[in-house]
Design a protein around this motif. Structure first.
Motif, PDB file in Angstrom:
ATOM      1  N   SER A   1      -3.115   0.228   7.005  1.00 44.51           N
ATOM      2  CA  SER A   1      -2.627  -1.065   7.511  1.00 44.51           C
ATOM      3  C   SER A   1      -2.661  -2.121   6.411  1.00 44.51           C
TER       4      SER A   1
ATOM      5  N   GLU B   1       0.134  -1.338   3.972  1.00 44.00           N
ATOM      6  CA  GLU B   1       1.458  -1.694   4.506  1.00 44.00           C
ATOM      7  C   GLU B   1       1.675  -3.200   4.514  1.00 44.00           C
ATOM      8  N   GLU B   2       0.628  -3.972   4.855  1.00 44.26           N
ATOM      9  CA  GLU B   2       0.724  -5.439   4.801  1.00 44.26           C
ATOM     10  C   GLU B   2       0.990  -5.903   3.366  1.00 44.26           C
ATOM     11  N   THR B   3       0.292  -5.309   2.423  1.00 41.14           N
ATOM     12  CA  THR B   3       0.464  -5.677   1.016  1.00 41.14           C
ATOM     13  C   THR B   3       1.868  -5.325   0.536  1.00 41.14           C
TER      14      THR B   3
ATOM     15  N   ALA C   1       4.519  -5.171   2.396  1.00 44.95           N
ATOM     16  CA  ALA C   1       5.425  -6.145   3.035  1.00 44.95           C
ATOM     17  C   ALA C   1       5.407  -7.470   2.263  1.00 44.95           C
ATOM     18  N   ASP C   2       4.219  -7.892   1.836  1.00 43.38           N
ATOM     19  CA  ASP C   2       4.105  -9.120   1.028  1.00 43.38           C
ATOM     20  C   ASP C   2       4.836  -8.956  -0.307  1.00 43.38           C
TER      21      ASP C   2
END
Length: 184
Positions: free
Chosen positions: A23, A26-28, A30-31
């Motif tokens: 998670s 994936e957040e990183t 997306a950033d």
């Protein structure tokens, strides 16, 4: 870096690799996709550049770290990224991520070995080359605990497939298809 900025993308990626935190990864990513647009770069190229430059203090890349810690979920996300260097060599032992994966399996108890084999499997499936030798001139198969016949077999099959695959590619590139004879 100021205290209020938080962790850098590199730090977040490496932490996700250590902790098998898909998670966070994936957040990183997306950033990084958002940041690539601001920088005027293609997202896939920008992400690959950041991933390939994300190393810890001793030269382990993100795949090395994920393999070292048996972070299967993170490896799955990383190996889906276009342009990631899968056979990167670390600075200390000149290991590939596949070498690190074998060392990870060796660190498990004998009862846990089969649960660690999936780390090696995912790297082989992604195309990691089991024929690369490290600083000690050892291939990953040569690092396998002698009692772990299943892992040795997985690596030998991977090596054979890659060697046979190279032969097939060379044959396909020889020219026109058809009869090998000069007569028509």
């Amino acid at each position: 870096m100021a205290d209020d900025e938080g962790a850098s993308p590199r730090e977040l990626i490496l932490e996700a690799c250590r902790r098998n935190n898909a998670s966070l990864l994936e957040e990183t990513l997306a950033d990084l996709t958002s940041a690539s647009k601001k920088a005027g770069k293609k997202p896939a190229d920008y992400i690959a550049e950041v991933l390939n430059k994300s190393h810890d203090g001793v030269g382990n890349g993100c795949l090395h770290i994920a393999a070292t810690y048996g972070s299967y979920d993170v490896l799955d996300v990383l190996l889906d990224q276009e342009g990631i260097e899968i056979d990167e060599i670390d600075r200390m032992e000149r290991d590939t991520p596949l070498h690190k994966a074998v060392r990870y399996v060796n660190s498990l108890s004998k009862a846990e070995w089969s649960s660690g084999h999936h780390i090696v499997d995912i790297l082989l499936d992604a195309g990691c080359d089991p024929r690369i030798r490290n600083k000690a001139k050892l291939k990953p198969v040569e690092l396998v605990d002698p009692r772990n016949a299943e892992l040795r077999s997985i690596l030998q099959k991977g090596e054979f497939a890659m060697t046979a695959g190279d032969d097939v590619v060379q044959e396909d590139d020889d020219g026109a298809t058809g009869s090998g004879s000069d007569s028509d």
